[in-house]
Enzyme design. Structure first.
Site, PDB file in Angstrom:
ATOM      1  N   CYS A   1       0.928  -1.350  -0.090  1.00  0.00           N
ATOM      2  CA  CYS A   1       0.121   0.138  -0.091  1.00  0.00           C
ATOM      3  C   CYS A   1       0.931   1.317   0.096  1.00  0.00           C
ATOM      4  CB  CYS A   1      -1.094   0.028   1.078  1.00  0.00           C
ATOM      5  SG  CYS A   1      -2.300   1.110   0.904  1.00  0.00           S
TER       6      CYS A   1
ATOM      7  N   HIS B   1      -4.339  -4.887  -0.206  1.00  0.00           N
ATOM      8  CA  HIS B   1      -4.162  -5.226   1.040  1.00  0.00           C
ATOM      9  C   HIS B   1      -4.433  -6.828   1.123  1.00  0.00           C
ATOM     10  CE1 HIS B   1      -2.900  -1.816   3.486  1.00  0.00           C
ATOM     11  NE2 HIS B   1      -3.754  -1.093   2.698  1.00  0.00           N
TER      12      HIS B   1
ATOM     13  N   GLU C   1      -3.407  -8.825   2.901  1.00  0.00           N
ATOM     14  CA  GLU C   1      -3.128  -9.403   4.359  1.00  0.00           C
ATOM     15  C   GLU C   1      -4.448  -8.987   5.143  1.00  0.00           C
ATOM     16  OE1 GLU C   1      -2.187  -5.291   4.805  1.00  0.00           O
ATOM     17  OE2 GLU C   1      -1.928  -6.771   3.153  1.00  0.00           O
TER      18      GLU C   1
END
Length: 326
Positions: free
Chosen positions: A162, A256, A258
């Site tokens: 990011c 993202h 994650e």
């Protein structure tokens, strides 16, 4: 071959057999109990030191405000590998986290100055809530660019996420970020660019979902114009999502992967009455109704992405003698 044993190519180039190994984490890290509750195999440092094996060393520079959440999200993905991984958390000396207890930072994090003489097989640099600022206005810009440069000689492969992806592209290659008219927020389908060429996409479908939560972007034409950066995944709606440089020693991910299932919801609840450029996350809630909760569409590819990174760009590239990383 015994149950739990797998066979792979080591750093020396020969095939070796090894048993499925856990992540090795700092003693008493909150994520340990959370992940054990999810049946994810982790051990603390005390037990890990008793195992006669050379673990991969991964350092995480965590710039996100809520440290424990990001730690847990990343550790959950890094656990999906048959290799033992030794996790180290790095913090910035020039910035003090306002959302995480100082006791947590002192117990589990080390300053860059403490780590700069060490070498690591892999590194992850997270996003940060500073994207509306010019890079040079960020109060830790001088320190983080030193870390960016350091990673090129002390880490085998680095994953920028990011804001860190935008900052790394700007610092290393002069690629600018640009303000969006409204937040890119939601789950967007990404297209792999010539996925057969890149082991990072091994096992991927032609398209995959990626969460995005950002107010800025990098332009596709700027990535294409850079001779040293390769565009490897993009979306007609959310734009550039992944770029690669130095043959996989650097990955830049604008979204993202994650994120856990509730992260976008929590961000939406936090911002919806405070900002006029934030709409309900797209392609996220069942029937576009926040009361019905999210539909999780990215987790399988997220696990595969991190597994492929660890296997093809860290484990198979890093030297057995970690001191030889350069």
């Amino acid at each position: 071959m015994p149950a739990g044993q797998v066979r792979g190519r080591g750093a020396c180039g020969c095939f070796v057999s090894f048993f499925i190994m856990p992540l090795r984490l700092p003693d008493k890290l909150p994520a340990i109990d959370i992940l054990k509750g999810e049946n994810i195999f982790v051990i603390d440092e005390t037990r890990g030191h008793s195992q006669d094996i050379r673990p991969l060393r991964i350092v995480i520079l965590n710039l996100m405000p809520i440290k424990v959440t990001t730690e847990t999200d990343l550790i959950r993905l890094l656990s999906n590998t048959p290799l033992q991984i030794d996790i180290t958390f790095m913090k910035l000396k020039s910035h003090t986290s306002k959302n995480t207890p100082i006791e947590h930072m002192m117990m589990f994090y080390r300053d860059f100055d403490e780590l700069k003489d060490e070498k690591f097989d892999g590194m992850i640099i997270t996003g940060a809530p500073v994207e509306n600022m010019e890079f040079e206005e960020v109060n830790y810009w001088d320190e983080i660019t030193k870390i960016f440069d350091w990673s090129r000689t002390h880490v085998t492969s680095t994953m920028y996420i990011c804001w860190a992806a935008q900052a790394g592209l700007y610092h290393h290659y002069g690629i600018q970020k640009h303000l969006l008219p409204k937040k890119m927020f939601g789950i967007f389908r990404q297209h792999c660019v010539r996925k057969e060429r890149y082991p990072i996409f091994r096992g991927f479908d032609d398209t995959f979902a990626m969460p995005h939560s950002r107010h800025t972007e990098v332009y596709r034409e700027d990535i294409i114009a850079s001779p040293d950066v390769t565009l490897i995944a993009e979306s007609p709606e959310s734009g550039v999502s992944m770029a690669m440089a130095r043959r996989g020693r650097e990955f830049y991910i604008t979204g993202h992967m994650e994120y856990n299932p509730e992260t976008l919801h929590n961000e939406y609840m936090r911002d919806k009455d405070k900002r006029d450029d934030v709409e309900m996350p797209k392609n996220y809630y069942k029937d576009n109704n926040p009361k019905k909760g999210p539909v999780v569409t990215w987790r399988a590819h997220a696990n595969l992405l991190f597994q492929n990174w660890i296997n093809y760009y860290v484990y198979q590239k890093t030297p057995f003698d970690i001191r030889k990383i350069k």
